[in-house]
Motif scaffolding. Structure first.
Motif, PDB file in Angstrom:
ATOM      1  N   GLY A 161       8.180   5.350  -3.205  1.00 16.70           N
ATOM      2  CA  GLY A 161       7.316   4.250  -3.614  1.00 16.70           C
ATOM      3  C   GLY A 161       8.605   2.985  -4.206  1.00 16.70           C
ATOM      4  O   GLY A 161       8.318   1.857  -3.803  1.00 16.70           O
ATOM      5  N   SER A 183       2.484   1.603  -3.524  1.00 13.86           N
ATOM      6  CA  SER A 183       1.406   2.060  -4.554  1.00 13.86           C
ATOM      7  C   SER A 183       1.101   3.593  -4.333  1.00 13.86           C
ATOM      8  O   SER A 183       1.286   4.332  -5.300  1.00 13.86           O
ATOM      9  N   ARG A 184       0.899   4.108  -2.969  1.00 17.21           N
ATOM     10  CA  ARG A 184       0.468   5.288  -2.664  1.00 17.21           C
ATOM     11  C   ARG A 184       1.544   6.197  -3.243  1.00 17.21           C
ATOM     12  O   ARG A 184       1.234   7.267  -3.420  1.00 17.21           O
ATOM     13  N   HIS A 185       2.865   5.904  -2.884  1.00 16.41           N
ATOM     14  CA  HIS A 185       3.938   6.929  -2.932  1.00 16.41           C
ATOM     15  C   HIS A 185       4.736   6.421  -4.239  1.00 16.41           C
ATOM     16  O   HIS A 185       6.031   6.772  -3.898  1.00 16.41           O
ATOM     17  N   THR A 205       6.181   9.541  -5.510  1.00 15.88           N
ATOM     18  CA  THR A 205       6.449  10.813  -4.602  1.00 15.88           C
ATOM     19  C   THR A 205       8.051  10.995  -4.778  1.00 15.88           C
ATOM     20  O   THR A 205       8.939   9.903  -4.200  1.00 15.88           O
ATOM     21  N   GLN A 208       0.769  -1.136  -0.067  1.00 19.65           N
ATOM     22  CA  GLN A 208       0.185   0.194  -0.145  1.00 19.65           C
ATOM     23  C   GLN A 208       1.014   1.247  -0.138  1.00 19.65           C
ATOM     24  O   GLN A 208       0.471   1.926  -0.809  1.00 19.65           O
ATOM     25  N   GLN A 209       1.775   1.297   0.843  1.00 22.17           N
ATOM     26  CA  GLN A 209       2.778   2.390   0.736  1.00 22.17           C
ATOM     27  C   GLN A 209       3.368   2.642  -0.510  1.00 22.17           C
ATOM     28  O   GLN A 209       3.518   3.748  -0.925  1.00 22.17           O
TER      29      GLN A 209
END
Length: 412
Positions: free
Chosen positions: A161, A139-141, A144, A136-137
């Motif tokens: 990510g 994918s989210r970032h 970033t 999840q981290q």
């Protein structure tokens, strides 16, 4: 377990390797040994019933068994003595059939496999939590921007990510290797003093097979008293997992320093405080994981050093292995449980990440800043990250839906 290392483990794994749980596991060996022998006609069914009826840990003085093991040289010897006393009280005719054809190492190795299986279930559950959180981290970032650092210095721009995917991949590989190593290592031990099973009148292999099925362990087809390769291979996999977790913890702790400020462990009352400085937020989960990573190599080294064992039964080497094994399991689960608890809520400061990049760019010549530290480079890293995540997610899901490495008897 002392005041200094209790908090580096977990109550669950401490319970799995507690004195009472280990004695209970040894008693399961004795109960299933008698049951299997009765099934193939080696001992009377009534004797097996009496033995099984006495194999209840609450009937035994566990503390006394542990104390007496020092003089006996094996915890199995006072256990079998106590079991015989208990059986004799209710059915003296069953006494000759207690522990028939078994050895101290048979009962201890099998019990260790049983309690290890329980600890591995804890590890697998927390490993799944950590993997899911990192997926999840990442994918989210995925895009970033963050500074990549080599030799502790800024190297270029990547994405957070991409960094998370780098943490994730070894955990997915560990999940697969632990599954296979467990399948190979978690075996019943039954071979008699020299592997002949002479007291079982040719029924030894059938007894071992029935015990394995009842206990939910593998049947290795022979004794493995001094053949420790598969067992130690499992220990090595636990050491590798602990090292991978230590790498994640080290990165998080470095990125969480005040001067960097890019990530932080979740904040909650009573967590990570200081006895003198109320402003501090210490990365406690990373501390636990790093402590485990420092200790695990010595545990694994002892397992490897204990592999040269004398003839058919070891003097000292096997005993050293037994003492180190629970400590390795406790370190591995303590590390994993700590990180699995913070990764889902890891506080990611994308603004600070970008500010660190911009601060560096302002100090560099324009050409170097644009070539190596353009935040747009994170987009490329993000594309790579998403492709890698798809492959890792598929591998992980395949492991989760696959049949267990060994069918476990629900009553075992």
């Amino acid at each position: 377990m002392s005041i200094f290392d209790g908090f580096l483990s977990t109550p669950q794994v401490l319970d799995a390797f507690s004195d009472s749980q280990f004695v209970a596991a040894m008693l399961r060996f004795e109960s299933e040994l008698a049951s299997a022998q009765a099934t193939v006609g080696l001992i009377p069914a009534s004797a097996a019933q009496s033995i099984a009826g006495s194999c209840k840990v609450e009937l035994f003085d566990v503390a006394k068994i542990v104390r007496d093991s020092g003089r006996a040289g094996s915890v199995a010897i006072p256990l079998v003595k106590s079991l015989k006393e208990s059986v004799a009280m209710f059915n003296a005719e069953a006494l000759p059939f207690v522990h028939l054809g078994g050895t101290s190492q048979d009962v201890i190795d099998t019990a260790m496999a049983l309690v290890t299986r329980e600890a591995l279930a804890l590890i697998e559950a927390d490993l799944d939590r950590a993997i899911d959180a990192l997926l999840q981290q990442a994918s989210r970032h995925a895009a970033t921007p963050i500074l990549a650092r080599t030799l502790m210095q800024p190297a270029s721009v990547t994405s957070f990510g991409f960094k998370c995917a780098g943490w994730l991949a070894p955990l997915v590989r560990s999940r697969a290797r632990l599954r296979e190593a467990s399948r190979r290592a978690l075996n019943v031990q039954l071979g008699g003093a020299i592997g002949t099973l002479a007291q079982m009148k040719g029924q030894g292999p059938a007894v071992r097979a029935r015990m394995a099925q009842a206990l939910g362990l593998g049947d290795p087809g022979a004794t493995w008293h001094t053949q420790r390769d598969e067992w130690v291979a499992l220990g090595c996999e636990l050491g590798l997992l602990t090292g991978s977790l230590g790498k994640i913890a080290l990165d998080i702790s470095l990125m969480g320093q005040y001067e960097v400020g890019e990530v932080a462990e979740p904040s909650e009352p009573g967590r990570g405080g200081s006895s003198a400085m109320p402003h501090k937020r210490n990365p406690v989960a990373s501390m636990v994981a790093l402590a485990a990573a420092h200790r695990a190599p010595q545990r694994v080294a002892t397992l490897l050093a204990a592999m040269p064992q004398q003839h058919e039964r070891a003097l000292g080497a096997w005993q050293a292995e037994l003492a180190e094994w629970p400590q390795l399991m406790m370190s591995a689960h303590g590390s994993l449980h700590a990180l699995a608890g913070v990764l889902p809520g890891l506080q990611v400061d994308a603004v600070r990440m970008r500010a660190n990049i911009d601060h560096l760019r302002a100090e560099l010549p324009r050409d170097a800043a644009d070539e190596w530290f353009d935040p747009a480079l994170a987009v490329q890293a993000g594309e790579t990250t998403l492709r890698e995540l798809d492959a890792l997610r598929q591998q992980w899901q395949a492991l989760r839906v696959a049949a267990p490495a060994r069918k476990i008897n629900p009553d075992a």
